[in-house]
Design a protein around this motif. Structure first.
Motif, mmCIF file in Angstrom:
data_model
loop_
_atom_site.group_PDB
_atom_site.id
_atom_site.type_symbol
_atom_site.label_atom_id
_atom_site.label_comp_id
_atom_site.label_asym_id
_atom_site.label_seq_id
_atom_site.Cartn_x
_atom_site.Cartn_y
_atom_site.Cartn_z
ATOM 1 N N ASP A 59 0.827 -1.208 0.000
ATOM 2 C CA ASP A 59 0.000 0.000 0.000
ATOM 3 C C ASP A 59 0.864 1.262 0.000
ATOM 4 N N LEU A 60 1.974 1.235 0.699
ATOM 5 C CA LEU A 60 2.888 2.388 0.704
ATOM 6 C C LEU A 60 3.417 2.661 -0.703
ATOM 7 N N VAL A 61 3.795 1.611 -1.406
ATOM 8 C CA VAL A 61 4.265 1.767 -2.787
ATOM 9 C C VAL A 61 3.134 2.276 -3.688
ATOM 10 N N THR A 62 1.946 1.701 -3.535
ATOM 11 C CA THR A 62 0.799 2.111 -4.350
ATOM 12 C C THR A 62 0.438 3.570 -4.103
ATOM 13 N N SER A 64 2.414 5.929 -2.931
ATOM 14 C CA SER A 64 3.504 6.771 -3.440
ATOM 15 C C SER A 64 3.383 6.954 -4.944
ATOM 16 N N ALA A 65 3.124 5.868 -5.664
ATOM 17 C CA ALA A 65 2.966 5.955 -7.113
ATOM 18 C C ALA A 65 1.767 6.831 -7.473
ATOM 19 N N ALA A 66 0.677 6.710 -6.728
ATOM 20 C CA ALA A 66 -0.513 7.532 -6.987
ATOM 21 C C ALA A 66 -0.216 9.015 -6.763
ATOM 22 N N MET A 67 0.532 9.312 -5.711
ATOM 23 C CA MET A 67 0.894 10.711 -5.438
ATOM 24 C C MET A 67 1.715 11.300 -6.585
ATOM 25 N N LEU A 68 2.645 10.505 -7.096
ATOM 26 C CA LEU A 68 3.521 11.005 -8.160
ATOM 27 C C LEU A 68 2.795 11.137 -9.493
#
Length: 73
Positions: A59-62, A64-68
């Motif tokens: 979820d942290l990776v997901t 982070s990718a969504a934020m970027l």
């Protein structure tokens, strides 16, 4: 090493205006640093985390990718 990571992230979101791109990278790095620290604090205080470790990391990776990759405001 941190600058290499920042460079790799920045290469993947070049369409954003530079101020927005740099701010997003800063915010994502803050999230990536703060979330595991918060998780560690939960363990130290005996609190039960809401999710297991694998779910937390995915979820942290997901997130982070969504934020970027969110549309420009």
């Amino acid at each position: 090493m941190p600058w290499q990571l920042i460079g790799l992230v920045e290469e993947r979101i070049p369409a954003l205006p530079e101020p927005v791109r740099l701010e997003r990278i800063d915010l994502v790095l803050t999230l990536i640093g703060a979330a595991p620290a918060d998780r560690a604090q939960q363990y130290l205080t005996g609190a039960t985390p809401l999710t297991d470790e694998e779910t937390f990391l995915v979820d942290l990776v997901t997130m982070s990718a969504a934020m970027l990759s969110a549309p420009t405001p």
